[in-house]
Design a protein around this motif. Structure first.
Motif, PDB file in Angstrom:
ATOM      1  N   PRO A 124       0.788  -1.379   0.312  1.00  0.00           N
ATOM      2  CA  PRO A 124       0.260   0.349   0.024  1.00  0.00           C
ATOM      3  C   PRO A 124       1.190   1.231   0.236  1.00  0.00           C
ATOM      4  CG  PRO A 124      -1.203  -1.583   1.127  1.00  0.00           C
ATOM      5  CD  PRO A 124       0.207  -2.031   0.916  1.00  0.00           C
ATOM      6  N   VAL A 125       2.123   1.285   0.556  1.00  0.00           N
ATOM      7  CA  VAL A 125       2.470   2.183   0.825  1.00  0.00           C
ATOM      8  C   VAL A 125       3.342   2.525  -0.886  1.00  0.00           C
ATOM      9  CG1 VAL A 125       5.269   3.942   1.907  1.00  0.00           C
ATOM     10  CG2 VAL A 125       3.410   1.900   3.046  1.00  0.00           C
ATOM     11  N   LEU A 126       4.266   1.672  -1.066  1.00  0.00           N
ATOM     12  CA  LEU A 126       4.962   2.095  -2.522  1.00  0.00           C
ATOM     13  C   LEU A 126       3.823   2.103  -3.178  1.00  0.00           C
ATOM     14  CD1 LEU A 126       6.173  -1.819  -2.594  1.00  0.00           C
ATOM     15  CD2 LEU A 126       7.381   0.554  -1.507  1.00  0.00           C
ATOM     16  N   THR A 127       2.436   1.647  -3.404  1.00  0.00           N
ATOM     17  CA  THR A 127       1.495   2.102  -4.447  1.00  0.00           C
ATOM     18  C   THR A 127       0.599   3.777  -4.199  1.00  0.00           C
ATOM     19  OG1 THR A 127       0.623   0.134  -4.319  1.00  0.00           O
ATOM     20  CG2 THR A 127      -1.241   1.757  -5.332  1.00  0.00           C
ATOM     21  N   SER A 128       1.068   4.036  -2.773  1.00  0.00           N
ATOM     22  CA  SER A 128       0.393   5.289  -2.606  1.00  0.00           C
ATOM     23  C   SER A 128       1.640   6.593  -3.643  1.00  0.00           C
ATOM     24  CB  SER A 128       0.466   5.543  -0.734  1.00  0.00           C
ATOM     25  OG  SER A 128       2.371   5.547  -0.322  1.00  0.00           O
ATOM     26  N   LEU A 129       2.887   6.061  -3.246  1.00  0.00           N
ATOM     27  CA  LEU A 129       4.613   6.842  -3.734  1.00  0.00           C
ATOM     28  C   LEU A 129       3.763   6.827  -5.391  1.00  0.00           C
ATOM     29  CD1 LEU A 129       6.884   5.575  -1.234  1.00  0.00           C
ATOM     30  CD2 LEU A 129       5.730   8.165  -2.307  1.00  0.00           C
ATOM     31  N   GLY A 130       2.557   6.572  -5.857  1.00  0.00           N
ATOM     32  CA  GLY A 130       2.678   6.733  -7.191  1.00  0.00           C
ATOM     33  C   GLY A 130       3.194   5.330  -8.165  1.00  0.00           C
ATOM     34  N   ALA A 131       3.358   4.191  -7.471  1.00  0.00           N
ATOM     35  CA  ALA A 131       4.009   3.217  -8.730  1.00  0.00           C
ATOM     36  C   ALA A 131       3.045   2.362  -9.644  1.00  0.00           C
ATOM     37  CB  ALA A 131       4.497   1.832  -8.176  1.00  0.00           C
ATOM     38  N   ALA A 132       3.973   2.749 -11.067  1.00  0.00           N
ATOM     39  CA  ALA A 132       2.503   2.266 -12.127  1.00  0.00           C
ATOM     40  C   ALA A 132       2.637   1.226 -12.055  1.00  0.00           C
ATOM     41  CB  ALA A 132       3.767   2.220 -13.328  1.00  0.00           C
ATOM     42  N   HIS A 133       3.617  -0.065 -11.617  1.00  0.00           N
ATOM     43  CA  HIS A 133       2.914  -0.998 -11.268  1.00  0.00           C
ATOM     44  C   HIS A 133       4.469  -1.993  -9.807  1.00  0.00           C
ATOM     45  CE1 HIS A 133       4.621  -5.202 -12.679  1.00  0.00           C
ATOM     46  NE2 HIS A 133       3.779  -5.626 -12.303  1.00  0.00           N
ATOM     47  N   VAL A 134       3.038  -2.420  -9.183  1.00  0.00           N
ATOM     48  CA  VAL A 134       4.129  -3.036  -7.795  1.00  0.00           C
ATOM     49  C   VAL A 134       4.083  -4.389  -8.403  1.00  0.00           C
ATOM     50  CG1 VAL A 134       4.327  -3.691  -5.733  1.00  0.00           C
ATOM     51  CG2 VAL A 134       3.702  -0.997  -6.241  1.00  0.00           C
ATOM     52  N   ALA A 135       5.450  -5.099  -8.629  1.00  0.00           N
ATOM     53  CA  ALA A 135       5.293  -6.546  -8.668  1.00  0.00           C
ATOM     54  C   ALA A 135       5.077  -7.426  -7.615  1.00  0.00           C
ATOM     55  CB  ALA A 135       6.656  -6.713  -9.838  1.00  0.00           C
ATOM     56  N   GLN A 136       5.140  -9.164  -8.326  1.00  0.00           N
ATOM     57  CA  GLN A 136       4.543  -9.140  -7.126  1.00  0.00           C
ATOM     58  C   GLN A 136       5.846  -9.484  -6.121  1.00  0.00           C
ATOM     59  OE1 GLN A 136       3.723 -13.816  -7.872  1.00  0.00           O
ATOM     60  NE2 GLN A 136       3.925 -14.798  -6.536  1.00  0.00           N
ATOM     61  N   GLY A 137       5.613  -9.755  -5.340  1.00  0.00           N
ATOM     62  CA  GLY A 137       6.353  -9.669  -4.736  1.00  0.00           C
ATOM     63  C   GLY A 137       7.184 -11.110  -3.849  1.00  0.00           C
ATOM     64  N   TYR A 138       8.409 -11.146  -2.899  1.00  0.00           N
ATOM     65  CA  TYR A 138       9.098 -12.193  -2.386  1.00  0.00           C
ATOM     66  C   TYR A 138       9.448 -12.422  -1.095  1.00  0.00           C
ATOM     67  CZ  TYR A 138      10.592 -17.416  -2.309  1.00  0.00           C
ATOM     68  OH  TYR A 138      11.123 -18.665  -2.093  1.00  0.00           O
TER      69      TYR A 138
END
Length: 184
Positions: A124-138
């Motif tokens: 959610p934080v990465l998205t709130s910083l406007g990331a165009a795409h947050v990849a599947q994490g690991y």
């Protein structure tokens, strides 16, 4: 190829998270990307905690983020969340610092109870910083990470295979200039 900034949010000088990130950086370089890295723990504490974007080291990180195509954000998980050190850095960034960027979140931790911290705390934080795409994490469990005599972190082969599959998808999306994974 793409330019990537790898950010380590670990507060430790000897860090399994940093070790995993070094493997990821090497994999991305082998795929032709230009990768630079920053360990948040090496930034000056007073300016970091005060959110002083005029400090030269802090300014260099903010400018570095603005200049890259993608980011890898790695953190140990403590108490079901990413580190306060990483939070301090993310808090001082401009609102849309990750706009038009792909971001790969990675985490390490001691228990499977924290696996969802990537999706419920970090994403959610990465998205709130406007990331165009947050990849599947690991998420890599600590039990799959051991320190070699040289100090290098060795990843259990099964965990490494799964991790590198995620990294390769992230690399593919950057190479293709896409904000989507090749699968799904």
């Amino acid at each position: 190829m793409a330019t990537i900034l790898a950010i380590s949010g670990s507060p430790s000088t000897v860090s399994r998270t940093r070790g995993v990130l070094q493997h990821v950086e090497a994999r991305l370089r082998d795929d032709g990307h230009t990768v630079t890295s920053v360990a948040v723990r090496d930034l000056p504490a007073a300016p970091l905690l005060a959110g002083d974007k005029t400090d030269p080291a802090i300014r260099a990180v903010v400018d570095g983020i603005a200049a890259v195509d993608g980011l890898v954000v790695a953190t140990p998980i403590y108490k079901a969340a990413y580190t306060g050190l990483l939070k301090a850095l993310l808090d001082l960034l401009p609102q849309y610092a990750f706009a038009e960027k792909s971001v790969l979140p990675l985490a390490t931790g001691g228990t499977t109870a924290h696996v969802l911290a990537i999706d419920y705390a970090l994403r959610p934080v990465l998205t709130s910083l406007g990331a165009a795409h947050v990849a599947q994490g690991y998420f890599v469990l600590d039990r799959f990470l051991t320190a070699a005599d040289t100090g290098e972190i060795v990843i259990d082969p099964a965990a490494a295979t799964a991790l590198f599959d995620i990294v390769d998808r992230f690399s593919w999306s950057l190479r293709a200039g896409r904000s989507l994974d090749p699968v799904g």
